[in-house]
Design a protein around this motif. Structure first.
Motif, PDB file in Angstrom:
ATOM      1  N   UNK A 120      71.333   5.209 -25.898  1.00 30.71           N
ATOM      2  CA  UNK A 120      72.032   6.458 -26.136  1.00 30.71           C
ATOM      3  C   UNK A 120      72.118   7.347 -24.904  1.00 30.71           C
ATOM      4  N   UNK A 121      71.085   7.342 -24.089  1.00 32.44           N
ATOM      5  CA  UNK A 121      71.020   8.220 -22.918  1.00 32.44           C
ATOM      6  C   UNK A 121      70.246   7.523 -21.797  1.00 32.44           C
ATOM      7  N   UNK A 122      70.430   8.033 -20.588  1.00 33.84           N
ATOM      8  CA  UNK A 122      69.704   7.528 -19.419  1.00 33.84           C
ATOM      9  C   UNK A 122      68.296   8.128 -19.382  1.00 33.84           C
ATOM     10  N   UNK A 123      67.371   7.379 -18.796  1.00 31.05           N
ATOM     11  CA  UNK A 123      66.003   7.859 -18.592  1.00 31.05           C
ATOM     12  C   UNK A 123      65.799   7.993 -17.093  1.00 31.05           C
ATOM     13  N   UNK A 124      65.553   9.195 -16.651  1.00 33.36           N
ATOM     14  CA  UNK A 124      65.447   9.492 -15.229  1.00 33.36           C
ATOM     15  C   UNK A 124      63.994   9.797 -14.837  1.00 33.36           C
ATOM     16  N   UNK A 125      63.699   9.739 -13.531  1.00 31.64           N
ATOM     17  CA  UNK A 125      62.343  10.075 -13.066  1.00 31.64           C
ATOM     18  C   UNK A 125      61.924  11.460 -13.558  1.00 31.64           C
ATOM     19  N   UNK A 126      60.666  11.572 -13.927  1.00 33.39           N
ATOM     20  CA  UNK A 126      60.136  12.826 -14.453  1.00 33.39           C
ATOM     21  C   UNK A 126      60.106  12.842 -15.973  1.00 33.39           C
ATOM     22  N   UNK A 127      60.747  11.855 -16.597  1.00 30.96           N
ATOM     23  CA  UNK A 127      60.791  11.801 -18.059  1.00 30.96           C
ATOM     24  C   UNK A 127      59.463  11.332 -18.625  1.00 30.96           C
ATOM     25  N   UNK A 128      59.146  11.861 -19.765  1.00 29.94           N
ATOM     26  CA  UNK A 128      57.998  11.399 -20.549  1.00 29.94           C
ATOM     27  C   UNK A 128      58.592  10.652 -21.733  1.00 29.94           C
ATOM     28  N   UNK A 129      58.538   9.332 -21.659  1.00 27.95           N
ATOM     29  CA  UNK A 129      59.161   8.471 -22.653  1.00 27.95           C
ATOM     30  C   UNK A 129      58.219   8.312 -23.849  1.00 27.95           C
ATOM     31  N   UNK A 130      58.666   8.763 -25.000  1.00 27.27           N
ATOM     32  CA  UNK A 130      57.883   8.644 -26.238  1.00 27.27           C
ATOM     33  C   UNK A 130      58.358   7.390 -26.969  1.00 27.27           C
ATOM     34  N   UNK A 131      57.427   6.517 -27.283  1.00 27.55           N
ATOM     35  CA  UNK A 131      57.725   5.226 -27.883  1.00 27.55           C
ATOM     36  C   UNK A 131      57.178   5.193 -29.305  1.00 27.55           C
ATOM     37  N   UNK A 132      58.052   4.991 -30.270  1.00 30.81           N
ATOM     38  CA  UNK A 132      57.633   4.931 -31.666  1.00 30.81           C
ATOM     39  C   UNK A 132      57.980   3.556 -32.216  1.00 30.81           C
ATOM     40  N   UNK A 133      56.997   2.918 -32.833  1.00 30.39           N
ATOM     41  CA  UNK A 133      57.173   1.573 -33.362  1.00 30.39           C
ATOM     42  C   UNK A 133      56.622   1.538 -34.778  1.00 30.39           C
ATOM     43  N   UNK A 134      57.420   0.989 -35.692  1.00 34.27           N
ATOM     44  CA  UNK A 134      56.996   0.851 -37.082  1.00 34.27           C
ATOM     45  C   UNK A 134      57.080  -0.614 -37.493  1.00 34.27           C
ATOM     46  N   UNK A 135      55.995  -1.120 -38.033  1.00 36.46           N
ATOM     47  CA  UNK A 135      55.944  -2.496 -38.526  1.00 36.46           C
ATOM     48  C   UNK A 135      56.681  -2.527 -39.862  1.00 36.46           C
ATOM     49  N   UNK A 136      57.791  -3.276 -39.925  1.00 35.70           N
ATOM     50  CA  UNK A 136      58.606  -3.258 -41.135  1.00 35.70           C
ATOM     51  C   UNK A 136      58.472  -4.513 -41.991  1.00 35.70           C
ATOM     52  N   UNK A 137      58.108  -5.645 -41.373  1.00 35.18           N
ATOM     53  CA  UNK A 137      57.987  -6.879 -42.149  1.00 35.18           C
ATOM     54  C   UNK A 137      57.030  -7.834 -41.450  1.00 35.18           C
ATOM     55  N   UNK A 138      56.180  -8.489 -42.237  1.00 34.50           N
ATOM     56  CA  UNK A 138      55.261  -9.507 -41.711  1.00 34.50           C
ATOM     57  C   UNK A 138      55.263 -10.682 -42.677  1.00 34.50           C
ATOM     58  N   UNK A 139      55.371 -11.875 -42.105  1.00 33.56           N
ATOM     59  CA  UNK A 139      55.282 -13.096 -42.896  1.00 33.56           C
ATOM     60  C   UNK A 139      54.601 -14.146 -42.029  1.00 33.56           C
ATOM     61  N   UNK A 140      53.422 -14.593 -42.469  1.00 37.14           N
ATOM     62  CA  UNK A 140      52.625 -15.576 -41.722  1.00 37.14           C
ATOM     63  C   UNK A 140      52.371 -15.050 -40.311  1.00 37.14           C
ATOM     64  N   UNK A 141      52.838 -15.763 -39.274  1.00 37.90           N
ATOM     65  CA  UNK A 141      52.591 -15.337 -37.892  1.00 37.90           C
ATOM     66  C   UNK A 141      53.834 -14.707 -37.257  1.00 37.90           C
ATOM     67  N   UNK A 142      54.745 -14.200 -38.089  1.00 36.93           N
ATOM     68  CA  UNK A 142      55.968 -13.574 -37.583  1.00 36.93           C
ATOM     69  C   UNK A 142      56.159 -12.213 -38.227  1.00 36.93           C
ATOM     70  N   UNK A 143      56.997 -11.401 -37.583  1.00 39.46           N
ATOM     71  CA  UNK A 143      57.281 -10.098 -38.157  1.00 39.46           C
ATOM     72  C   UNK A 143      58.407  -9.383 -37.438  1.00 39.46           C
ATOM     73  N   UNK A 144      58.689  -8.182 -37.935  1.00 36.23           N
ATOM     74  CA  UNK A 144      59.759  -7.350 -37.399  1.00 36.23           C
ATOM     75  C   UNK A 144      59.227  -5.935 -37.212  1.00 36.23           C
ATOM     76  N   UNK A 145      59.616  -5.320 -36.099  1.00 32.83           N
ATOM     77  CA  UNK A 145      59.298  -3.913 -35.870  1.00 32.83           C
ATOM     78  C   UNK A 145      60.587  -3.156 -35.581  1.00 32.83           C
TER      79      UNK A 145
END
Length: 146
Positions: free
Chosen positions: A96-121
């Motif tokens: 959506x937008x560029x990330x430039x020097x000085x930025x504080x990048x906030x990373x959000x990850x949600x585990x949505x599906x897990x099956x055996x040894x695989x999954x989706x976030x």
């Protein structure tokens, strides 16, 4: 509030300088979600050659940073402790937008599906409350070798 710092992060994921992009984990709910931070500084190696004179973080590295945060969440989850997480596929990456020097990048990850040894976030990166990237990552978890 910092939940995990750099040394603790390196105990979980195999990435090291210059390819370890997570500076700290701010929130962690195993089996559910993680919020982490990447401080983008002018000293980053990748900024030296990516759009000189108008540096920005490459989109592929934003996805890699989200994948590293996802790895921490996955490996802190109950069924995947003492393993290694690998990207199986990248779906619906939107920048959506560029990330430039000085930025504080906030990373959000949600585990949505897990099956055996695989999954989706479901992941989202933002700067100052504005979304810069969203992507769905599919992962495979294997026993740690070595």
């Amino acid at each position: 509030m910092c939940v995990l710092q750099a040394a603790e992060i390196q105990q979980l994921i195999p990435n090291r300088f210059p390819l370890c992009y997570i500076d700290q984990v701010d929130e962690l709910v195993p089996d559910q979600r993680i919020v982490a931070t990447k401080n983008v500084t002018i000293n980053e190696d990748f900024l030296q050659g990516y759009f000189p004179g108008r540096p920005e973080m490459p989109g592929t590295l934003i996805v890699e940073t989200l994948a590293q945060a996802a790895s921490i969440l996955i490996l802190k989850s109950t069924q995947f402790a003492q393993r290694t997480a690998y990207i199986g596929s990248i779906r619906n990456a939107i920048f959506h937008k560029c990330v430039r020097p000085g930025a504080r990048l906030r990373l959000e990850v949600e585990l949505t599906k897990v099956k055996a040894n695989m999954g989706i976030v479901a992941t989202k990166a933002s700067v100052d409350g504005e979304v810069v990237c969203t992507v769905e990552l599919h992962f495979v978890v294997q026993p740690t070798v070595g």
